[in-house]
Design an enzyme around this catalytic site. Sequence first.
Site, PDB file in Angstrom:
ATOM      1  N   ASP A  31       1.292  -1.301   0.009  1.00  0.00           N
ATOM      2  CA  ASP A  31      -0.002   0.143  -0.095  1.00  0.00           C
ATOM      3  C   ASP A  31       0.780   1.018  -0.327  1.00  0.00           C
ATOM      4  O   ASP A  31       1.850   1.347   0.472  1.00  0.00           O
ATOM      5  CB  ASP A  31      -0.592  -0.104   1.554  1.00  0.00           C
ATOM      6  N   ASP A  55      10.591   1.625  -9.969  1.00  0.00           N
ATOM      7  CA  ASP A  55      11.385   0.568  -9.014  1.00  0.00           C
ATOM      8  C   ASP A  55       9.946   0.395  -8.305  1.00  0.00           C
ATOM      9  O   ASP A  55      10.255  -1.622  -8.276  1.00  0.00           O
ATOM     10  CB  ASP A  55      11.729   0.787  -7.956  1.00  0.00           C
ATOM     11  N   ALA A  76      -5.718  -1.631  -5.158  1.00  0.00           N
ATOM     12  CA  ALA A  76      -4.422  -0.053  -4.997  1.00  0.00           C
ATOM     13  C   ALA A  76      -5.555   0.780  -6.417  1.00  0.00           C
ATOM     14  O   ALA A  76      -4.769  -0.027  -7.406  1.00  0.00           O
ATOM     15  CB  ALA A  76      -3.603  -0.276  -4.861  1.00  0.00           C
ATOM     16  N   SER A 119     -15.546  -2.046 -10.970  1.00  0.00           N
ATOM     17  CA  SER A 119     -16.083  -0.845 -10.553  1.00  0.00           C
ATOM     18  C   SER A 119     -17.133  -0.120 -11.747  1.00  0.00           C
ATOM     19  O   SER A 119     -16.895  -0.827 -13.084  1.00  0.00           O
ATOM     20  CB  SER A 119     -15.647   0.406 -10.704  1.00  0.00           C
ATOM     21  N   TYR A 143     -11.972   7.627 -14.452  1.00  0.00           N
ATOM     22  CA  TYR A 143     -11.743   7.034 -13.645  1.00  0.00           C
ATOM     23  C   TYR A 143     -12.522   5.543 -14.017  1.00  0.00           C
ATOM     24  O   TYR A 143     -11.403   4.170 -13.891  1.00  0.00           O
ATOM     25  CB  TYR A 143     -12.495   7.321 -12.434  1.00  0.00           C
ATOM     26  N   LYS A 147     -10.606   1.672 -15.010  1.00  0.00           N
ATOM     27  CA  LYS A 147     -11.204   0.442 -15.016  1.00  0.00           C
ATOM     28  C   LYS A 147     -11.231  -0.356 -15.448  1.00  0.00           C
ATOM     29  O   LYS A 147     -10.489  -2.256 -15.502  1.00  0.00           O
ATOM     30  CB  LYS A 147     -12.052   0.296 -13.485  1.00  0.00           C
ATOM     31  N   PHE A 206     -28.431  16.092  -4.594  1.00  0.00           N
ATOM     32  CA  PHE A 206     -28.331  16.159  -5.867  1.00  0.00           C
ATOM     33  C   PHE A 206     -29.216  15.920  -7.119  1.00  0.00           C
ATOM     34  O   PHE A 206     -29.441  15.115  -7.683  1.00  0.00           O
ATOM     35  CB  PHE A 206     -26.958  15.618  -6.632  1.00  0.00           C
TER      36      PHE A 206
HETATM   37  C1  WQD Z   1     -24.086   8.487  -4.910  1.00  0.00           C
HETATM   38  C2  WQD Z   1     -26.196   8.721  -5.523  1.00  0.00           C
HETATM   39  C3  WQD Z   1     -25.230  11.117  -5.660  1.00  0.00           C
HETATM   40  C4  WQD Z   1     -23.656  12.525  -2.433  1.00  0.00           C
HETATM   41  C5  WQD Z   1     -19.489   6.555  -7.286  1.00  0.00           C
HETATM   42  C6  WQD Z   1     -18.212   5.731  -8.229  1.00  0.00           C
HETATM   43  C7  WQD Z   1     -18.328   4.130  -8.556  1.00  0.00           C
HETATM   44  C8  WQD Z   1     -18.148   3.867  -7.555  1.00  0.00           C
HETATM   45  C9  WQD Z   1     -19.368   4.187  -6.177  1.00  0.00           C
HETATM   46  C10 WQD Z   1     -16.117   3.266  -6.947  1.00  0.00           C
HETATM   47  C11 WQD Z   1     -25.961   9.612  -6.677  1.00  0.00           C
HETATM   48  C12 WQD Z   1     -26.047  10.916  -4.560  1.00  0.00           C
HETATM   49  C13 WQD Z   1     -23.869  12.364  -3.048  1.00  0.00           C
HETATM   50  C14 WQD Z   1     -24.586  14.051  -2.042  1.00  0.00           C
HETATM   51  C15 WQD Z   1     -26.110  13.542  -3.147  1.00  0.00           C
HETATM   52  N1  WQD Z   1     -16.990   4.067  -6.970  1.00  0.00           N
HETATM   53  N2  WQD Z   1     -25.082  11.764  -3.712  1.00  0.00           N
HETATM   54  N3  WQD Z   1     -25.396  13.868  -2.133  1.00  0.00           N
HETATM   55  O1  WQD Z   1     -21.812   8.461  -7.909  1.00  0.00           O
HETATM   56  O2  WQD Z   1     -23.038   6.649  -7.531  1.00  0.00           O
HETATM   57  O3  WQD Z   1     -20.788   5.756  -7.736  1.00  0.00           O
HETATM   58  O4  WQD Z   1     -19.351   5.392  -6.475  1.00  0.00           O
HETATM   59  O5  WQD Z   1     -15.945   2.036  -7.796  1.00  0.00           O
HETATM   60  O6  WQD Z   1     -17.698   4.243  -9.512  1.00  0.00           O
HETATM   61  O7  WQD Z   1     -18.559   6.422  -9.534  1.00  0.00           O
HETATM   62  O8  WQD Z   1     -21.481   7.266  -5.848  1.00  0.00           O
HETATM   63  O9  WQD Z   1     -21.967   7.895  -3.357  1.00  0.00           O
HETATM   64  O10 WQD Z   1     -20.785   9.914  -5.237  1.00  0.00           O
HETATM   65  O11 WQD Z   1     -23.649   8.967  -5.002  1.00  0.00           O
HETATM   66  O12 WQD Z   1     -27.158  13.304  -3.234  1.00  0.00           O
HETATM   67  O13 WQD Z   1     -23.565  14.898  -1.100  1.00  0.00           O
HETATM   68  O14 WQD Z   1     -25.606   9.929  -4.244  1.00  0.00           O
HETATM   69  O15 WQD Z   1     -25.998  12.282  -6.581  1.00  0.00           O
HETATM   70  O16 WQD Z   1     -26.541  10.184  -6.878  1.00  0.00           O
HETATM   71  P1  WQD Z   1     -22.170   7.481  -7.512  1.00  0.00           P
HETATM   72  P2  WQD Z   1     -21.843   8.829  -4.377  1.00  0.00           P
END
Ligand code: WQD
Length: 319
Positions: A31, A55, A76, A119, A143, A147, A206
């Site tokens: 890590d 390295d 990671a 993901s 991102y 993946k 959101f």
């Molecule tokens: C979830 C929902 C937001 C914050 C991400 C990565 C994905 C995976 C999972 C790794 C959405 C809403 C969020 C807030 C909100 N990660 N929200 N208010 O975007 O679904 O996915 O995490 O593999 O690759 O993209 O996760 O937790 O950001 O959002 O309303 O303050 O919550 O709009 O609908 P997301 P998230």
Amino acid sequence: MSVLVTGGAGYIGSHVVRLLHERSDSVLVVDDMSSGVRERIGSSAFLQLELSAPDAKQKLTQAIQEHGVTSVIHLAAQKQVGVSVQQPELYYEQNIGGMTNLLSAMRESGVDRLVFSSSAATYGMPDVDSVTEDQVCNPINPYGETKLIGEWMSANASRAWGLRAANLRYFNVAGAGWPELADTAVMNLVPIVFAALKAGKSPVVFGDDYPTPDGSCIRDYVHVHDLAEAHISALDYLERDERKYSTFNVGTGSGSSVFEVLAEIKRASGIDFEIDIQGRRAGDPPSLCANVSRIESEFGWKAKRGLAEIVDSAWAAIS
Ligand code: WQD
């Protein structure tokens, strides 16, 4: 079995390491400690290393051989969608460069079993609510691209030198299998809401005008403990001579809306907080849930913990 876990000091990685120790597997954690916590990995052997460093290939090869590693679980990576849009070079360098060094070190050492942390971001914004692994992947940010490229890299290694790979496409991971392993990063909905409440602020939603039953986005929230168990099942799958697939969704198969998550947080916390409804966030699909029939039939794995337990375990960890 001697298992190398890259990113093993992280939130998800430390849950995987804990389960490996429970099986009395020998564990080597590599890590870079950019976000890892050393106390999470217990008695594991440890090497601090950024996998894309010049390295890194030589150091990985040496560590793999010294510890008699037989399998690798590769977690990671840089994983912030927004940052990947601003700094794509960092994501290509670390996520793809790191994977390149790891595969080279594995090939040189004759280690041919890999569980790869992929993901749901590989799908982008699919126009179906329940996504199968055969869905065309159109990632919408660097991102998610890294993946998907990682999956291509493992597939090419399989063809070139017989790597046995299982790519796990995580949906929305949350919760805490053990309080001390809780998610300390504030990057996803549940920890972001907790941080707002701790700061005396109203959590933000959101968008409440999506084509969903309550207008907020739907996601497939999977308990990190269930997710970690899926990695152990993947290791066992790679031991089989017959392996029909290499890519698996990891979710519950059912969705929860943002408002439903907030309602669970109100219940678990006992705080009847106000909600600040703002505009939509770019790149958010209205609904994204996993079709989990493949992992259930091939691994015999099924998520055991629902949204209530996810939120209860996460809240208990910070209370
Ligand atoms: C979830 C929902 C937001 C914050 C991400 C990565 C994905 C995976 C999972 C790794 C959405 C809403 C969020 C807030 C909100 N990660 N929200 N208010 O975007 O679904 O996915 O995490 O593999 O690759 O993209 O996760 O937790 O950001 O959002 O309303 O303050 O919550 O709009 O609908 P997301 P998230």
